[in-house]
Motif scaffolding. Sequence first.
Motif, PDB file in Angstrom:
ATOM      1  N   VAL A   1      26.466 -16.002  27.415  1.00  0.00           N
ATOM      2  CA  VAL A   1      27.316 -16.666  26.424  1.00  0.00           C
ATOM      3  C   VAL A   1      27.553 -15.799  25.192  1.00  0.00           C
ATOM      4  O   VAL A   1      28.122 -16.266  24.203  1.00  0.00           O
ATOM      5  N   GLN A   2      27.108 -14.519  25.250  1.00  0.00           N
ATOM      6  CA  GLN A   2      27.308 -13.562  24.161  1.00  0.00           C
ATOM      7  C   GLN A   2      26.840 -14.117  22.813  1.00  0.00           C
ATOM      8  O   GLN A   2      27.551 -14.052  21.807  1.00  0.00           O
ATOM      9  N   ALA A   3      25.606 -14.626  22.794  1.00  0.00           N
ATOM     10  CA  ALA A   3      25.038 -15.231  21.593  1.00  0.00           C
ATOM     11  C   ALA A   3      24.265 -14.241  20.729  1.00  0.00           C
ATOM     12  O   ALA A   3      23.820 -14.590  19.650  1.00  0.00           O
ATOM     13  N   ILE A   4      24.119 -12.983  21.183  1.00  0.00           N
ATOM     14  CA  ILE A   4      23.277 -12.009  20.485  1.00  0.00           C
ATOM     15  C   ILE A   4      24.132 -10.937  19.826  1.00  0.00           C
ATOM     16  O   ILE A   4      24.996 -10.340  20.469  1.00  0.00           O
ATOM     17  N   LEU A   5      23.858 -10.686  18.549  1.00  0.00           N
ATOM     18  CA  LEU A   5      24.499  -9.612  17.813  1.00  0.00           C
ATOM     19  C   LEU A   5      23.423  -8.630  17.396  1.00  0.00           C
ATOM     20  O   LEU A   5      22.414  -9.012  16.808  1.00  0.00           O
ATOM     21  N   VAL A   6      23.620  -7.356  17.716  1.00  0.00           N
ATOM     22  CA  VAL A   6      22.678  -6.292  17.358  1.00  0.00           C
ATOM     23  C   VAL A   6      23.405  -5.355  16.402  1.00  0.00           C
ATOM     24  O   VAL A   6      24.499  -4.895  16.692  1.00  0.00           O
ATOM     25  N   ASP A   7      22.767  -5.079  15.258  1.00  0.00           N
ATOM     26  CA  ASP A   7      23.391  -4.246  14.243  1.00  0.00           C
ATOM     27  C   ASP A   7      22.365  -3.298  13.651  1.00  0.00           C
ATOM     28  O   ASP A   7      21.214  -3.678  13.439  1.00  0.00           O
ATOM     29  N   ALA A   8      22.754  -2.074  13.368  1.00  0.00           N
ATOM     30  CA  ALA A   8      21.862  -1.104  12.727  1.00  0.00           C
ATOM     31  C   ALA A   8      21.814  -1.387  11.240  1.00  0.00           C
ATOM     32  O   ALA A   8      22.808  -1.784  10.631  1.00  0.00           O
ATOM     33  N   VAL A   9      20.654  -1.176  10.654  1.00  0.00           N
ATOM     34  CA  VAL A   9      20.469  -1.356   9.225  1.00  0.00           C
ATOM     35  C   VAL A   9      20.055  -0.015   8.647  1.00  0.00           C
ATOM     36  O   VAL A   9      19.084   0.586   9.102  1.00  0.00           O
ATOM     37  N   ASP A  10      20.783   0.454   7.655  1.00  0.00           N
ATOM     38  CA  ASP A  10      20.423   1.711   7.014  1.00  0.00           C
ATOM     39  C   ASP A  10      19.279   1.471   6.045  1.00  0.00           C
ATOM     40  O   ASP A  10      19.326   0.540   5.242  1.00  0.00           O
ATOM     41  N   GLN A  11      18.279   2.317   6.136  1.00  0.00           N
ATOM     42  CA  GLN A  11      17.143   2.248   5.229  1.00  0.00           C
ATOM     43  C   GLN A  11      17.501   3.038   3.961  1.00  0.00           C
ATOM     44  O   GLN A  11      18.030   4.138   4.050  1.00  0.00           O
ATOM     45  N   PRO A  12      17.207   2.493   2.787  1.00  0.00           N
ATOM     46  CA  PRO A  12      17.454   3.259   1.569  1.00  0.00           C
ATOM     47  C   PRO A  12      16.596   4.520   1.565  1.00  0.00           C
ATOM     48  O   PRO A  12      15.437   4.490   1.936  1.00  0.00           O
ATOM     49  N   SER A  13      17.185   5.623   1.163  1.00  0.00           N
ATOM     50  CA  SER A  13      16.477   6.895   1.176  1.00  0.00           C
ATOM     51  C   SER A  13      15.713   7.139  -0.114  1.00  0.00           C
ATOM     52  O   SER A  13      15.163   8.191  -0.323  1.00  0.00           O
TER      53      SER A  13
ATOM     54  N   TYR B   1      19.254 -19.042  28.918  1.00  0.00           N
ATOM     55  CA  TYR B   1      19.239 -18.335  30.199  1.00  0.00           C
ATOM     56  C   TYR B   1      18.096 -17.326  30.282  1.00  0.00           C
ATOM     57  O   TYR B   1      17.711 -16.913  31.357  1.00  0.00           O
ATOM     58  N   ALA B   2      17.594 -16.870  29.140  1.00  0.00           N
ATOM     59  CA  ALA B   2      16.417 -15.994  29.015  1.00  0.00           C
ATOM     60  C   ALA B   2      16.631 -14.581  29.540  1.00  0.00           C
ATOM     61  O   ALA B   2      15.669 -13.867  29.787  1.00  0.00           O
ATOM     62  N   GLN B   3      17.858 -14.158  29.707  1.00  0.00           N
ATOM     63  CA  GLN B   3      18.105 -12.774  30.115  1.00  0.00           C
ATOM     64  C   GLN B   3      17.595 -11.804  29.051  1.00  0.00           C
ATOM     65  O   GLN B   3      17.069 -10.742  29.368  1.00  0.00           O
ATOM     66  N   CYS B   4      17.724 -12.174  27.788  1.00  0.00           N
ATOM     67  CA  CYS B   4      17.246 -11.320  26.697  1.00  0.00           C
ATOM     68  C   CYS B   4      15.723 -11.183  26.748  1.00  0.00           C
ATOM     69  O   CYS B   4      15.187 -10.084  26.556  1.00  0.00           O
ATOM     70  N   ALA B   5      15.031 -12.270  27.024  1.00  0.00           N
ATOM     71  CA  ALA B   5      13.563 -12.237  27.097  1.00  0.00           C
ATOM     72  C   ALA B   5      13.093 -11.401  28.280  1.00  0.00           C
ATOM     73  O   ALA B   5      12.052 -10.753  28.214  1.00  0.00           O
TER      74      ALA B   5
END
Length: 75
Positions: A56-68, A14-18
């Motif tokens: 269609v809820q095909a996208i998952l967004v998640d935060a990634v912690d950077q090692p300090s 559907y290209a809504q993300c793009a």
Amino acid sequence: MVRIAVDLNRCQGYAQCAFLAPEVFTMHGDEALLYDPDADEAQRDKLAQAAAACPVQAILVDAVDQPSGAVSDAR
């Protein structure tokens, strides 16, 4: 850093993300989605909008912690 996962079996192109986050998502042809799985933190709001707009809820967004730094195991 923000990690993105797209279920390409669910994606219908559907290209809504793009449209909402063109720096991260692009369409290659009519149906093939290309994306950067490790997007910049500055894109977080656009990525959240893109994930919410996916029909269609095909996208998952998640935060990634950077090692300090290295963690010592001294006791």
